[in-house]
Design an enzyme around this catalytic site. Structure first.
Site, short mmCIF file in Angstrom:
data_model
loop_
_atom_site.label_atom_id
_atom_site.label_comp_id
_atom_site.label_asym_id
_atom_site.label_seq_id
_atom_site.Cartn_x
_atom_site.Cartn_y
_atom_site.Cartn_z
N GLY A 45 -10.75 -1.64 -16.96
CA GLY A 45 -10.18 -2.01 -15.84
C GLY A 45 -10.94 -1.42 -14.09
O GLY A 45 -11.80 -1.62 -14.58
N LYS A 101 -1.84 5.03 -6.89
CA LYS A 101 -0.31 5.88 -7.10
C LYS A 101 -0.03 6.94 -8.14
O LYS A 101 -0.85 6.38 -9.18
CB LYS A 101 0.85 4.93 -7.72
CG LYS A 101 1.13 3.78 -6.27
CD LYS A 101 1.86 2.98 -6.48
CE LYS A 101 2.19 2.40 -5.20
NZ LYS A 101 3.72 0.89 -5.37
P1 AMP Z 1 -5.23 2.20 -9.32
O1 AMP Z 1 -4.90 0.20 -10.96
O2 AMP Z 1 -3.75 2.58 -9.72
O3 AMP Z 1 -5.89 2.01 -10.86
O4 AMP Z 1 -5.43 1.37 -8.38
C1 AMP Z 1 -6.87 1.58 -7.90
C2 AMP Z 1 -6.63 0.65 -6.50
O5 AMP Z 1 -6.04 1.77 -5.98
C3 AMP Z 1 -7.72 0.57 -5.73
O6 AMP Z 1 -8.10 -0.86 -5.74
C4 AMP Z 1 -7.62 1.36 -4.87
O7 AMP Z 1 -8.42 0.15 -3.82
C5 AMP Z 1 -6.85 1.29 -4.77
N1 AMP Z 1 -6.93 2.47 -4.00
C6 AMP Z 1 -7.80 3.90 -4.32
N2 AMP Z 1 -8.17 5.11 -3.43
C7 AMP Z 1 -7.20 4.35 -2.76
C8 AMP Z 1 -6.85 5.30 -0.65
N3 AMP Z 1 -7.27 6.30 -0.79
N4 AMP Z 1 -5.66 4.13 -0.34
C9 AMP Z 1 -4.80 3.01 -0.86
N5 AMP Z 1 -5.43 2.30 -1.82
C10 AMP Z 1 -6.22 3.00 -2.69
#
Ligand code: AMP
Length: 409
Positions: free
Chosen positions: A365, A212
């Protein structure tokens, strides 16, 4: 692949706090707050001990200096109750092996048993206290509890970067009662995540990804006037593409972030920061292994399909943008890398980062996990041990666990 350790990085004393080297610890009791929050399998076997290894320089220094070393940490979320599956007992065994010396385990981090064992310690002895979070007072930053922890020691050393964004008794409360210094890991994290970003060898390129925009907005805003280029991938890219008027099918979008995305792009444009978004993507109708996938340009995502990884043209574009980088900071995967079909973009960017011959810094992370899975972790200059804490630093915010340490005169 080369590991870029030879770029001269001019890191000023950005910490401004006492470090363990400033303390006269010979013969003294030193309470070291570590981050031993390691992953365990169902048989309580440690599956990755890098968090233990990363704090060894501080522990070994204290032993070599003749301190009485008292180690404390949290593990998991026992929510203030004694829960055997969150015991630090497996860490004792691993520590003994890594330090090649006996480590005494105390089954409660405060109270008569801990006081008794500590009172018998000799120079160079090492004790590990049981999980701090078995006591609800730890997360409440309870003053009396912090005082009981402090009563065990003469000095406090914080090396738990992964917990530095939390105001807990063992990270903040305890500093009220003891001279408090940073350990070597803590110092290194600040030097890389703050020092290098403030004073980088240029060009400095930020790669941001993950689910996000809302999770990374603070980082983008803080880095906007520090970096030369920003590369955005992952789910967050689609809110930006939507803001540019593109149809993005069923891809992740945060409608309430669209205006902010527009203003950030405008801010970057005005600061002459180059901004890169994916030009193609891997799409599917469901997020699962075995789902039918296609590669399309980001202008041609059909209605019921969602973008789950960057495509090969984006990998090429991003890799070219990275080619002249001298410093790279990366936080967040390029796609749903946990599923093989959507992992190629993230892994390809991991290789592009290490091929760039730049000083590379990876936020903790998911990105830490991704560079390990891609097999390039040894070629990254610095991988942060803290997810939430590293994000907070990249947002330009202070960490309570660091602010609370004793100022360097
Ligand atoms: P964050 O914790 O915000 O760094 O998000 C990491 C997560 O984002 C990971 O578990 C990925 O599976 C997810 N992610 C990455 N790209 C996408 C995408 N295009 N659509 C949905 N989820 C995503």
């Amino acid at each position: 692949m080369a590991k870029r350790n030879d770029i001269a990085v001019d890191i000023k004393d950005i910490l401004g706090k006492l470090t363990i080297e400033d303390l006269q610890i010979k013969g003294k009791r030193v309470f070291i707050r570590a981050d031993f929050n390691v992953p365990l399998d169902d048989n309580m076997v440690i599956t990755d001990d890098s968090r233990i290894r990363s704090t060894l320089p501080t522990i070994n220094y204290a032993i070599d200096e003749g301190a009485k070393v008292i180690l404390a940490s949290h593990l998991g979320r026992p929510k203030g109750k004694v829960e055997p599956r969150f015991s630090l007992a497996p860490v004792v065994k691993r520590l003994q092996r890594l330090l090649n010396k006996e480590v005494l385990f105390v089954s409660d981090c405060v109270g008569p048993q801990a006081e008794n064992i500590v009172s018998k310690m000799k120079e160079g002895d090492v004790v590990l206290l049981e999980n701090l979070r078995f006591h609800p007072e730890e997360e409440k930053n309870d003053e009396a509890f912090a005082k009981s922890l402090a009563a065990l020691a003469d000095f406090f050393v914080n090396d738990a970067f992964g917990a530095a964004h939390r105001s807990h008794a063992s990270t903040v409360g305890i500093t009220k009662f003891l001279p408090s210094a940073a350990g070597f890991l803590m110092k290194k994290e600040i030097e890389y995540l703050k020092g290098v970003i403030e004073n980088p060898v240029r060009p400095l390129v930020a790669i941001l990804g993950g689910a996000k925009v809302s999770g990374k907005i603070g980082v983008l805003e803080n880095l906007a006037n520090k970096v030369d280029k920003v590369i955005v991938g992952g789910g967050m890219a689609f809110t930006f593409l939507k803001a540019l008027g593109q149809e993005i099918g069923d891809s992740l979008v945060e409608t309430e972030m669209i205006d902010l995305a527009k203003s950030i792009m405008e801010k970057l444009r005005r600061s002459n920061v180059k901004f890169y978004l994916p030009v193609d993507c891997v799409i599917a109708q469901t997020i699962e292994a075995g789902a039918e996938t296609k590669i399309v340009t980001t202008q041609e995502i059909p209605r019921a399909w969602r973008a789950l990884d960057i495509g090969p043209a984006s990998v090429k574009l991003f890799s070219e943008a990275l080619q002249n980088a001298k410093t790279v900071i990366w936080n967040g995967p390029m796609g749903v890398f946990e599923i093989d079909a959507f992992s190629r973009g993230t892994f390809a960017i991991a290789h592009a980062v290490t091929d760039a011959y730049a000083l590379s810094i990876v936020g903790g992370g998911d990105t830490d996990y991704a560079v390990h899975k891609a097999g390039v972790s040894d070629s990254i200059t610095f991988i942060s041990t803290g997810g939430g804490a590293s994000l907070q630093l990249l947002e330009g915010k202070n960490l309570p666990g660091i602010s609370a340490l004793t100022d360097k005169k």
